[in-house]
Design a protein around this motif. Structure first.
Motif, PDB file in Angstrom:
ATOM      1  N   GLU A 177       0.791  -1.188   0.007  1.00  0.00           N
ATOM      2  CA  GLU A 177      -0.012   0.126  -0.012  1.00  0.00           C
ATOM      3  C   GLU A 177       0.866   1.347   0.084  1.00  0.00           C
ATOM      4  N   ALA A 178       2.004   1.267   0.720  1.00  0.00           N
ATOM      5  CA  ALA A 178       3.003   2.562   0.452  1.00  0.00           C
ATOM      6  C   ALA A 178       3.772   2.413  -0.679  1.00  0.00           C
ATOM      7  N   ALA A 179       4.094   1.307  -1.003  1.00  0.00           N
ATOM      8  CA  ALA A 179       5.373   1.017  -1.989  1.00  0.00           C
ATOM      9  C   ALA A 179       4.903   0.495  -3.343  1.00  0.00           C
ATOM     10  N   GLY A 180       3.610  -0.046  -3.449  1.00  0.00           N
ATOM     11  CA  GLY A 180       3.391  -0.484  -4.712  1.00  0.00           C
ATOM     12  C   GLY A 180       4.170  -1.956  -4.791  1.00  0.00           C
ATOM     13  N   PHE A 181       3.916  -2.605  -5.968  1.00  0.00           N
ATOM     14  CA  PHE A 181       4.626  -3.601  -6.437  1.00  0.00           C
ATOM     15  C   PHE A 181       6.245  -3.318  -6.834  1.00  0.00           C
ATOM     16  N   SER A 182       6.394  -2.338  -7.080  1.00  0.00           N
ATOM     17  CA  SER A 182       7.698  -1.908  -7.988  1.00  0.00           C
ATOM     18  C   SER A 182       8.963  -1.840  -7.063  1.00  0.00           C
ATOM     19  N   ARG A 183       8.612  -1.764  -5.919  1.00  0.00           N
ATOM     20  CA  ARG A 183       9.695  -1.442  -4.878  1.00  0.00           C
ATOM     21  C   ARG A 183      10.315  -2.551  -4.147  1.00  0.00           C
ATOM     22  N   THR A 184       9.696  -3.962  -4.485  1.00  0.00           N
ATOM     23  CA  THR A 184      10.317  -5.105  -3.873  1.00  0.00           C
ATOM     24  C   THR A 184      11.364  -5.755  -4.759  1.00  0.00           C
ATOM     25  N   SER A 185      11.992  -6.728  -4.201  1.00  0.00           N
ATOM     26  CA  SER A 185      13.284  -7.207  -4.570  1.00  0.00           C
ATOM     27  C   SER A 185      13.193  -8.445  -5.736  1.00  0.00           C
ATOM     28  N   GLY A 186      11.821  -9.034  -5.846  1.00  0.00           N
ATOM     29  CA  GLY A 186      11.767 -10.295  -6.453  1.00  0.00           C
ATOM     30  C   GLY A 186      12.104 -11.285  -5.727  1.00  0.00           C
ATOM     31  N   PHE A 187      11.688 -12.572  -5.553  1.00  0.00           N
ATOM     32  CA  PHE A 187      11.974 -13.476  -4.868  1.00  0.00           C
ATOM     33  C   PHE A 187      13.288 -13.931  -4.901  1.00  0.00           C
ATOM     34  N   ILE A 188      13.937 -14.345  -3.883  1.00  0.00           N
ATOM     35  CA  ILE A 188      15.192 -14.974  -3.676  1.00  0.00           C
ATOM     36  C   ILE A 188      15.084 -16.094  -2.875  1.00  0.00           C
ATOM     37  N   ASP A 189      15.795 -17.353  -3.109  1.00  0.00           N
ATOM     38  CA  ASP A 189      15.414 -18.446  -2.340  1.00  0.00           C
ATOM     39  C   ASP A 189      16.532 -18.754  -1.092  1.00  0.00           C
ATOM     40  N   ASP A 190      17.587 -18.120  -1.228  1.00  0.00           N
ATOM     41  CA  ASP A 190      18.471 -17.950  -0.061  1.00  0.00           C
ATOM     42  C   ASP A 190      18.949 -19.454   0.459  1.00  0.00           C
ATOM     43  N   THR A 191      18.975 -20.405  -0.301  1.00  0.00           N
ATOM     44  CA  THR A 191      18.978 -21.745   0.168  1.00  0.00           C
ATOM     45  C   THR A 191      20.123 -22.444  -0.403  1.00  0.00           C
ATOM     46  N   ARG A 192      20.770 -23.422   0.362  1.00  0.00           N
ATOM     47  CA  ARG A 192      21.616 -24.386  -0.055  1.00  0.00           C
ATOM     48  C   ARG A 192      21.333 -25.811  -0.233  1.00  0.00           C
ATOM     49  N   ALA A 193      19.820 -26.022  -0.164  1.00  0.00           N
ATOM     50  CA  ALA A 193      18.952 -27.075  -0.203  1.00  0.00           C
ATOM     51  C   ALA A 193      18.709 -27.062  -1.717  1.00  0.00           C
ATOM     52  N   PHE A 194      19.460 -27.741  -2.694  1.00  0.00           N
ATOM     53  CA  PHE A 194      19.446 -27.416  -4.041  1.00  0.00           C
ATOM     54  C   PHE A 194      17.938 -27.834  -4.845  1.00  0.00           C
ATOM     55  N   LEU A 195      17.494 -29.086  -4.249  1.00  0.00           N
ATOM     56  CA  LEU A 195      16.437 -29.846  -4.543  1.00  0.00           C
ATOM     57  C   LEU A 195      14.986 -28.970  -4.319  1.00  0.00           C
ATOM     58  N   SER A 196      15.513 -28.058  -3.192  1.00  0.00           N
ATOM     59  CA  SER A 196      14.257 -27.343  -3.007  1.00  0.00           C
ATOM     60  C   SER A 196      14.050 -26.125  -3.710  1.00  0.00           C
ATOM     61  N   ILE A 197      14.915 -25.678  -4.443  1.00  0.00           N
ATOM     62  CA  ILE A 197      14.792 -24.452  -5.184  1.00  0.00           C
ATOM     63  C   ILE A 197      13.473 -24.279  -5.939  1.00  0.00           C
ATOM     64  N   PRO A 198      13.085 -25.537  -6.972  1.00  0.00           N
ATOM     65  CA  PRO A 198      11.999 -25.118  -7.548  1.00  0.00           C
ATOM     66  C   PRO A 198      10.719 -24.788  -6.652  1.00  0.00           C
ATOM     67  N   ALA A 199      10.554 -25.554  -5.520  1.00  0.00           N
ATOM     68  CA  ALA A 199       9.558 -25.669  -4.733  1.00  0.00           C
ATOM     69  C   ALA A 199       9.466 -24.336  -4.087  1.00  0.00           C
ATOM     70  N   ARG A 200      10.466 -23.782  -3.789  1.00  0.00           N
ATOM     71  CA  ARG A 200      10.609 -22.347  -2.930  1.00  0.00           C
ATOM     72  C   ARG A 200       9.931 -21.330  -4.095  1.00  0.00           C
ATOM     73  N   HIS A 201      10.635 -21.389  -5.026  1.00  0.00           N
ATOM     74  CA  HIS A 201      10.102 -20.345  -6.061  1.00  0.00           C
ATOM     75  C   HIS A 201       8.458 -20.590  -6.458  1.00  0.00           C
ATOM     76  N   ASP A 202       8.207 -21.597  -6.532  1.00  0.00           N
ATOM     77  CA  ASP A 202       6.825 -22.110  -6.837  1.00  0.00           C
ATOM     78  C   ASP A 202       5.842 -21.569  -5.889  1.00  0.00           C
ATOM     79  N   MET A 203       6.353 -21.767  -4.690  1.00  0.00           N
ATOM     80  CA  MET A 203       5.619 -21.120  -3.314  1.00  0.00           C
ATOM     81  C   MET A 203       5.344 -19.971  -3.660  1.00  0.00           C
ATOM     82  N   ALA A 204       6.343 -19.162  -3.833  1.00  0.00           N
ATOM     83  CA  ALA A 204       6.418 -17.724  -3.903  1.00  0.00           C
ATOM     84  C   ALA A 204       5.449 -17.228  -5.161  1.00  0.00           C
ATOM     85  N   ARG A 205       5.660 -17.783  -6.208  1.00  0.00           N
ATOM     86  CA  ARG A 205       4.581 -17.532  -7.451  1.00  0.00           C
ATOM     87  C   ARG A 205       3.194 -17.766  -6.884  1.00  0.00           C
TER      88      ARG A 205
END
Lengths: 470, 470, 470
Positions: free
Chosen positions: C403-431
């Motif tokens: 509400e104060a910043a719109g969508f344009s001021r966020t970072s885009g998703f980052i997964d911050d993980t070393r659990a390689f196999l979980s990367i797709p699941a994490r991005h999918d959850m965010a989407r």
């Protein structure tokens, strides 16, 4: 393919069909009630002189820091939006308006989008979606609208059905515009001043000594002593009350109200008058002065609103180029329980006192403000303000404060705006959201629909009158 | 036209029909389970002596600061509600009850409304909406109910199916009422004391030296040294355990557990015993003592519950007139991560230790408590307490803590009340809300309904036994 | 009766049918877009050497502190999960895997459950619900999967369609693995290093002098003076940029950026080099150094990400036995408005600067971060991270900042993980969650579905490229 704006009649109401049905009925009961605006920033001159608006950009964009700040965050120079540029040429105004239209997607998800769309459709009669393609056509349509007699401030007061409007004014203001409005039999709406003494309560501020000198001049006394300062303040509050004021407004970094003993207050005041007070002692004296204002409020009955905890002019370069109030003010955390304790110990159960605490620090809603307002008859919880006067934030607010404080301890909606054309949209948004919240309680069988209807009416029509003593 | 109260069977369940269906099924599985109340404030004398309640006002209004505080905020004098007035005359009781009924709309949106309605319909068998019109009729109905044998505390223990009830008791208490209950073969419910030593851990408190003297007398040792104080505390914990206690309870301004070295502890203790400790040193010694209590808890296995960060008696005038616990206690912010670090470094992985941290500062739920409890086997997150033991707050709580800590790291519901008649309504509210939260997870395909059903049962039946070692 | 895992196609989408319909359409537009992972902890060696995974436990459990910490909270010794045990024997691996399966209900309500289920079904091709009964069968199935050629890291980069992957690297790293990947014509995915200089910016840290010595060696200069330190840092940033780096990453206790004057910086640096700096002065010099990093970022254009306010190694006993990053890091409160003011005053409107502030202190989302990012073109709001990279938290995040910043001021998703196999699941959850949030706005007529579709695509495909300068 051009898109057209449509204001859906159910906008902002809950999505679940059964809840929406209830919300729609509740909203139907309050949608058409007159607007009471007990706190805002419309210049009284606009109404006293019934000044026509100048051009689309200076009407809708340049002075509205909600709008300009997001453009700035996207890389636009504030100067290109007319900020600090004085009256704009036709070309400059049109160019600024185009920038805004081209970057319209920035506002998605924000209340600015909703307010702007409402203004376009409901006030300006335009249904074009802002974009580079529509910028000129939109500009022309707004300019044409500005030219009409029915678009002048007094006509809009009637069109918007604003029954009460408070402006915000310096204690030294002679309130001539307000007097002119009262003296004008053709103007029947009620417009009153608000006493906003911040600068006189910041003894370490750069302009404080000049301000206090002016205060002494205007009040006809001397401000050489702290007692003189108190008398001058009391004198100006009388002046404001004589001109219809119902409230005073205060915005300092914290909510502190710790009083000093008389000797220490006088000593610090003397230091400040000699220009030699430290920032820390300035804060101590300011907190003492705020407690003094609470005492005055308990005596003269002016409602005291507090809008604390904003880091003003966060970006020095912007302040140097453009001055204050251009979108670079940022909230900080606030503490309420300890800060207000001294003032509430003295005056908190005084039936003549009304304090309204606004905040953008949502953490204090359930933790401090609702518990405090659920005990002290003098304390009201200000509705969401500024960055959080927005749909999701308002939902969080009602969710956070209602369970400990009910509906009776909030302030009623305030729009806090100088964007005159947005006033109906802002009040309408609050009404829709409060009805949506009430409908949720009905749907979960926590209220009957009758109770919800009474509450919706109370929030819109009764509470602001109660809180601001109208 | 008189309205009648109806308790909707789906009250507090989610509004969306498919989610509600799941929630209804889950709730059906746990609605009838016995009540386990491991933390509350019911006086043990009520049960030991099976005291009949006195009159409607002293049963439902006067002692319940949740109820009286909102009336006070609306301008009612606490004295007019019977607070601090001793036994009320029939007239005074009826008049106070009328004030409450007339101001019934104040409670809209609060849990007090829901609890009160549940008590009226489900316990007292009355379906009148409180109002000026119904006040006398309601009063009479409640008075009639009070007169019945089936309305005495022991009968209600059975009616409410309370299988376990903990009271809250002073360490010097001889626990005679608890002994009487154990010795009474006709009383088969389990009622146990809770060790609440706050006053003995505030060495800068006004009454501390007297309290410690009494502690020495009761424990039969000397409290002239810090070691003596520790021994006396350990002695009283043994006494409480012998009388069935399963937990100790602690409420200080902060959660600090920084230990002092032995010499410094002894020095500060000596200062305190001579009445010469400063507030700051009093806090330091108190934090050391709290760490000592954690050590004792790890040794004797009593669950240690912490209810920190309340500014007690916020309004001095009210405290002078009416004393403590009359609705003027206000939460303040709390910090957990650093404060508990010293105690958790020592005992945090001890399998014999259980710490439960309650808070009204919701900011620590996702930021500190859930991450901590998701690591330390000794740490549990207390469910929402006091001002936030309420529907929206409970939803926020589950939303805030579950993702980092799951369901296994919370405390199970506690009612924390002395309003005996409200106990079933409070537990029922928690069950409904937890089932609603679980249903939301099922609806978003984050849990299967089987998993949700197991979890609902776990939260109501198993978790409190696990956390309080029943 | 064995249960089977099913991934519902609508999982994590809103439950209300009409909102879900919109969400499903929005999600359909972005579900298949390539993964951009601009911040994470996958070891580059895995890709450079295309190392096969070792065994089920060391693949899925031991290194994942999200997973091990909840087991620890339930009473499991980290050693029994393989933490700190080096390569596990077959028996030890199988035993640890069994512990996890037996305690699978611990994860109900957590994102770990969702990620794990996605990995099982979508990556590993197993549909067994973990339990004691299925532990061995699951173990064998995962072991079998590990043995396939298609299960090696490079093949998975293709299968997961990861178009961009940033690792996290020490400034002294020679980046040999990254060079190898660039030099390998058979590897066409983009994998880049991230400059993570924390240890070189904590002058009171135990290893700081050794670290700085190594920095001097690697950069070929001297770090005897503060100016030398600055030159070495700049030198290594050049090295990283030459190897494709697009960002630097920083994690300190607070966000302070107060600069010192040159003399004071040199004096404190000298103290630190002689091993004689205090913790307080270490913090002061660190804040000065962080401000220096902001200056460098404005000059060389590397995006600067900040992950502040974590109390590392909260339990000393665990740190001694197992070292860092084993689940005992706990968030603390953070302050943004004042802390970043010095750096933003200097560089906040520099078009070449991008700062991304991540937080686990949700209180700053609406109070500080959204207002700041809604003004400063250099500032982006990091999406929820670590403990709050979870469904309810992500919903709260979008609600709080949009509400104060719109969508344009966020970072885009980052997964911050070393659990390689979980990367797709994490991005999918965010989407899924972002689409659900957008669908809610559509359902309340706050966005058109066209606007929502554009925004969904922007968040997944465009914003990370914009923020990380890809």
């Amino acid at each position: 393919m051009t898109e057209f704006l449509q204001l859906h009649p159910d906008r902002l109401l809950p999505a679940e069909p059964a809840v929406r049905d209830v919300a729609r009925r509740l909203y139907g009961e309050v949608a058409g009630l007159p607007i009471i605006s007990p706190h805002g920033h419309v210049p009284p001159a606009w109404l006293a002189e019934d000044t026509p608006f100048r051009d689309p950009t200076s009407l809708l964009i340049t002075p509205d820091h909600y709008v300009t700040r997001l453009l700035h965050s996207s890389g636009v120079d504030l100067a290109d939006l007319g900020v600090g540029q004085g009256d704009l040429s036709e070309d400059a105004s049109r160019a600024a308006f185009r920038i805004f239209c081209e970057r319209w997607p920035l506002y998605r998800g924000t209340p600015m989008k909703l307010w702007f769309e409402s203004q376009l459709v409901d006030v300006l009669g335009v249904d074009l979606v802002p974009s580079g393609d529509t910028a000129d056509q939109l500009y022309d349509a707004v300019a044409e609208w500005i030219g009409r007699d029915s678009s002048r401030p007094r006509a809009l007061m009637d069109e918007f059905d604003i029954s009460f409007l408070a402006t915000t004014d310096d204690p030294c203001d002679d309130l001539g515009h307000h007097r002119a409005l009262v003296d004008d039999p053709s103007f029947t709406r009620r417009v009153v001043p608000t006493f906003r003494p911040d600068r006189y309560l910041e003894p370490a501020g750069a302009s404080w000594n000049d301000d206090v000198e002016r205060l002494a001049d205007v009040s006809g006394g001397s401000c050489d002593t702290y007692a003189g300062w108190v008398a001058a303040m009391e004198d100006r509050r009388v002046w404001f009350r004589q001109h219809g004021a119902v409230s005073t407004d205060h915005s300092h970094r914290d909510l502190g109200t710790d009083p000093l003993d008389a000797g220490e207050a006088e000593r610090l005041y003397g230091l400040a008058r000699s220009g030699g007070i430290s920032a820390t002692d300035g804060d101590r004296l300011r907190r003492h002065m705020v407690c003094e204002m609470v005492r005055m409020a308990a005596e003269d009955g002016l409602t005291m609103t507090l809008h604390p905890a904003v880091h003003r002019n966060h970006h020095p370069g912007t302040a140097e180029r453009f001055g204050a109030d251009v979108g670079a003010d940022i909230p900080v955390a606030v503490e309420v329980t300890r800060a207000l304790a001294p003032a509430l110990a003295r005056h908190g159960t005084d039936p003549n006192l009304t304090l309204v605490v606004f905040t953008m620090d949502e953490t204090v809603f359930s933790r401090e403000l609702a518990p405090l307002a659920g005990f002290y008859p003098s304390l009201r919880i200000g509705v969401p303000w500024w960055f959080i006067d927005a749909p999701e934030s308002i939902k969080r607010f009602r969710s956070a404060v209602t369970e400990a404080a009910g509906f009776s301890r909030t302030s009623g909606f305030i729009d806090d705006t100088r964007a005159f054309l947005s006033i109906p949209a802002r009040h309408d948004m609050a009404r829709r959201l409060d009805c949506g919240f009430l409908a949720g309680l009905v749907a979960e069988h926590r209220l009957t629909e009758d109770e919800a209807r009474e509450t919706a009416h109370y929030l819109v029509a009764t509470q602001p009158q109660e809180v601001f003593g109208l």
